[in-house]
Motif scaffolding. Structure first.
Motif, PDB file in Angstrom:
ATOM      1  N   ILE A 194      -7.476   6.688  -0.489  1.00  0.00           N
ATOM      2  CA  ILE A 194      -7.444   6.249  -1.886  1.00  0.00           C
ATOM      3  C   ILE A 194      -8.756   5.558  -2.244  1.00  0.00           C
ATOM      4  CG2 ILE A 194      -6.339   4.639  -3.503  1.00  0.00           C
ATOM      5  CD1 ILE A 194      -3.682   5.262  -2.136  1.00  0.00           C
TER       6      ILE A 194
ATOM      7  N   LEU B 236      -5.619   1.383   2.566  1.00  0.00           N
ATOM      8  CA  LEU B 236      -5.939   2.232   1.413  1.00  0.00           C
ATOM      9  C   LEU B 236      -6.964   3.301   1.812  1.00  0.00           C
ATOM     10  CD1 LEU B 236      -6.176  -0.485  -1.378  1.00  0.00           C
ATOM     11  CD2 LEU B 236      -4.565   1.415  -1.385  1.00  0.00           C
TER      12      LEU B 236
ATOM     13  N   GLN C 195      -7.382  -3.049   2.322  1.00  0.00           N
ATOM     14  CA  GLN C 195      -8.514  -2.125   2.187  1.00  0.00           C
ATOM     15  C   GLN C 195      -8.456  -1.068   3.276  1.00  0.00           C
ATOM     16  OE1 GLN C 195     -12.264  -4.243   2.049  1.00  0.00           O
ATOM     17  NE2 GLN C 195     -11.483  -5.646   0.510  1.00  0.00           N
TER      18      GLN C 195
ATOM     19  N   VAL D  97       0.848  -1.200   0.000  1.00  0.00           N
ATOM     20  CA  VAL D  97       0.000   0.000   0.000  1.00  0.00           C
ATOM     21  C   VAL D  97       0.882   1.249   0.000  1.00  0.00           C
ATOM     22  CG1 VAL D  97      -1.735   1.310   1.277  1.00  0.00           C
ATOM     23  CG2 VAL D  97      -1.919  -1.181   1.098  1.00  0.00           C
TER      24      VAL D  97
ATOM     25  N   ALA E  99     -10.557   2.850  -4.185  1.00  0.00           N
ATOM     26  CA  ALA E  99     -10.098   1.610  -4.829  1.00  0.00           C
ATOM     27  C   ALA E  99     -11.273   0.706  -5.187  1.00  0.00           C
ATOM     28  CB  ALA E  99      -9.139   0.878  -3.911  1.00  0.00           C
TER      29      ALA E  99
END
Length: 551
Positions: free
Chosen positions: A308, A303, A300, A278, A310
């Motif tokens: 971010i 992120l 996840q 990441v 995604a």
């Protein structure tokens, strides 16, 4: 079929096989092909009607599109299947004019049948038809009109002609605008257009007027974590074809863990590896990630913390469109992530469309891939809209590539018919009859347009023909006013390739069917005795249905 030899019949074909020869075989094949043409004939033109097709499980398709009708109909007869092939070829090559191609093919066979009855040999007819088809191609090039790919008004007219008579006509203005914008955006510098780069998303709900174009890509996925931002402006996009998760060991390795601390250390290390991946993504400056593979839970979380946006498990085709739209490079290894590989878009946002979350990648600078969202009241409406848009997209694409159009409304067919008649007179011999038959067959298009509009076909044909004899090459039938008008001025135009393809594939199919003088059909396999299941042991007995030549 058997020969006598000293009183002993010798069987050549399997028992139960049927053989139809000569005139009977031709008659049978021509009748079957004509029946296919008759099935789609009423859908032709602005006043054509639609067909409702119900399949074995009760699914309904309502359409005006020739090729869709023929694909959905379960056609068994081998000659009729050839006519379906004509429509499929037309659809693959140009996307429109499928009904015209089949109708012309059927009419060519009908005229050939009349010649066969006058004892003209099939090879003479096929030779004449080939000559006529070749000459027709040359005449078509003569009457073609050059266009500039930048002429938006004309491109809209072309899209409009492709949609005419389909249920999309109600909001033609809006849809034509979408189609032309989409095609001109994805056209490459050399003028080639790949319609695959235009994604058409169907959504039930709303009205046709709510359909819109997305200058970029629309992806049927949502973000992987609710803590991620819903909207990213000035997006820097990373396209990754590698999993954002802990790499399992490739080799079958056994790890012996003897104390709880070791287990904890092992798990921490796993988490650290994912965090490392990441961090690489964050370091590249990306704020949007589209991943073709999986993103695991720990990733996840990280992120989302980095802010971010995604999505995971994005389809390969969508990834390719993203590459074209954003200018990003598809990265296949975590180590290859760098600033240079990123793409740009003005906005990446998750929105609800028709009750589903979708990701919009918009405001791309020079998008070579775009999406069109089609909306309509019911599923059937949306499906038919999509078919109409598909035809229009293909047709506009063909014009941008070829830069040539002809007038619509039966004008080119009438002009060809006149010129072929003049040509026939110079040929002489029996071929002359076949070329004249070909010329007469082409008039089926203006004739059908008139019939479908409830006008007198003979009056209309005479009027259009009279205009063409005066040298008005672009005059065709205006079905709304019931008279011959200048189609080019009225904005009814079609790509040249629609006509050249329709005439050549119709002629080829007609020639192929005419050359058959013997149909030998194998029998269906008899039921094996002893109550065995049909198909015998493991399919050793009867062939599965459809494998034999069972008409």
């Amino acid at each position: 079929m058997s020969q006598q030899l000293g009183g002993q019949p010798i069987l050549i074909l399997k028992e139960g096989s049927t053989r139809t020869r000569g005139r009977d075989a031709q008659g049978m094949n021509i009748t079957a092909a004509k029946a296919v043409a008759a099935a789609v004939r009423t859908t032709l033109g602005p006043k054509g009607m639609d067909k409702m097709l119900v399949d074995t499980i009760g699914d309904v398709v309502i359409t005006n599109d020739g090729v869709t009708i023929l694909k959905e109909m379960d056609i068994e007869h081998p000659a009729a299947k050839m006519m379906v092939e004509v429509a499929k070829t037309q659809d693959d090559e140009v996307g429109d004019g499928t009904t015209s191609a089949v109708v012309i093919g059927g009419e060519l066979l009908k005229k050939a049948e009349e010649l066969l009855e006058q004892d003209v040999h099939p090879t003479v007819i096929t030779h004449g038809y080939r000559m006529a088809a070749e000459k027709a191609q040359a005449f078509l090039k003569d009457i073609a009109i050059d266009v500039k790919p930048t002429d938006k008004a004309l491109l809209k007219n072309i899209a409009g002609t492709a949609m005419t008579g389909k249920s999309a006509e109600a909001s033609k203005e809006k849809l034509c605008d979408l189609v032309v914008r989409a095609v001109t955006m994805v056209a490459d510098d050399d003028g080639s257009v790949d319609i695959e780069n235009i994604k058409v998303e169907k959504k039930n709900g709303g009205s046709i007027e709510d359909s819109e174009i997305v200058e970029g890509v629309l992806i049927d996925k949502e973000r992987v974590h609710p803590a991620m931002p819903k909207k990213v402006t000035n997006a820097k996009i990373l396209l990754l074809n590698a999993a954002v998760e802990f790499k399992k060991t490739e080799v079958d390795a056994e790890i012996a863990i003897t104390s709880p601390d070791q287990l904890q250390a092992f798990l921490d290390e796993e988490e650290r590896m994912v965090k490392g991946i990441v961090d690489k993504i964050v370091a590249s400056g990306a704020n949007v990630l589209f991943c073709q593979k999986g993103i695991d839970d720990i990733a996840q979380h990280y992120l989302a913390k980095a802010g971010i946006f995604a999505t995971r498990r994005v389809k390969k085709s969508d990834m390719e469109k993203l590459v074209r739209a954003t200018g990003a490079t598809l990265v296949s290894s975590i180590d290859a992530i760098s600033k240079e590989e990123l793409g740009k878009a003005g906005l990446v946002e998750e929105r609800k469309v028709g009750g589903e979350e979708m990701t919009f990648v918009e405001q791309c600078k020079n998008p070579k891939a775009v999406s069109i969202i089609v909306k309509g009241g019911t599923e059937h409406v949306v499906d038919e809209l999509e078919r109409a848009i598909h035809d229009a997209l293909r047709v506009v694409g063909v014009v941008v590539e070829d830069k040539k159009v002809v007038a619509g409304g039966g004008a080119p067919e009438t002009e060809l018919s006149l010129r072929l008649r003049e040509y026939a007179a110079t040929v002489g011999g029996k071929e002359q009859l076949a070329i004249e038959a070909f010329a007469a067959a082409l008039e089926i298009i203006p004739r059908t347009l008139a019939e479908n509009a409830g006008l007198d076909p003979i009056d209309m044909l005479v009027e259009i023909r009279a205009s063409h004899e005066k040298g008005k090459k672009t005059y065709g039938l205006n079905v709304f006013e019931g008279k011959a008008v200048d189609m080019k001025a009225a904005g009814v135009v079609e790509p040249l390739r629609v006509k050249t393809q329709a005439i050549s594939s119709a002629a080829e199919a007609a020639v192929m069917i005419l050359r058959i003088d013997d149909v030998i059909a194998s029998s269906k396999s008899p039921e094996p005795a002893g109550g065995m299941p049909p198909g015998g042991m493991g399919g050793m007995g009867g062939m599965p249905p459809g494998m034999g030549g069972d008409f």
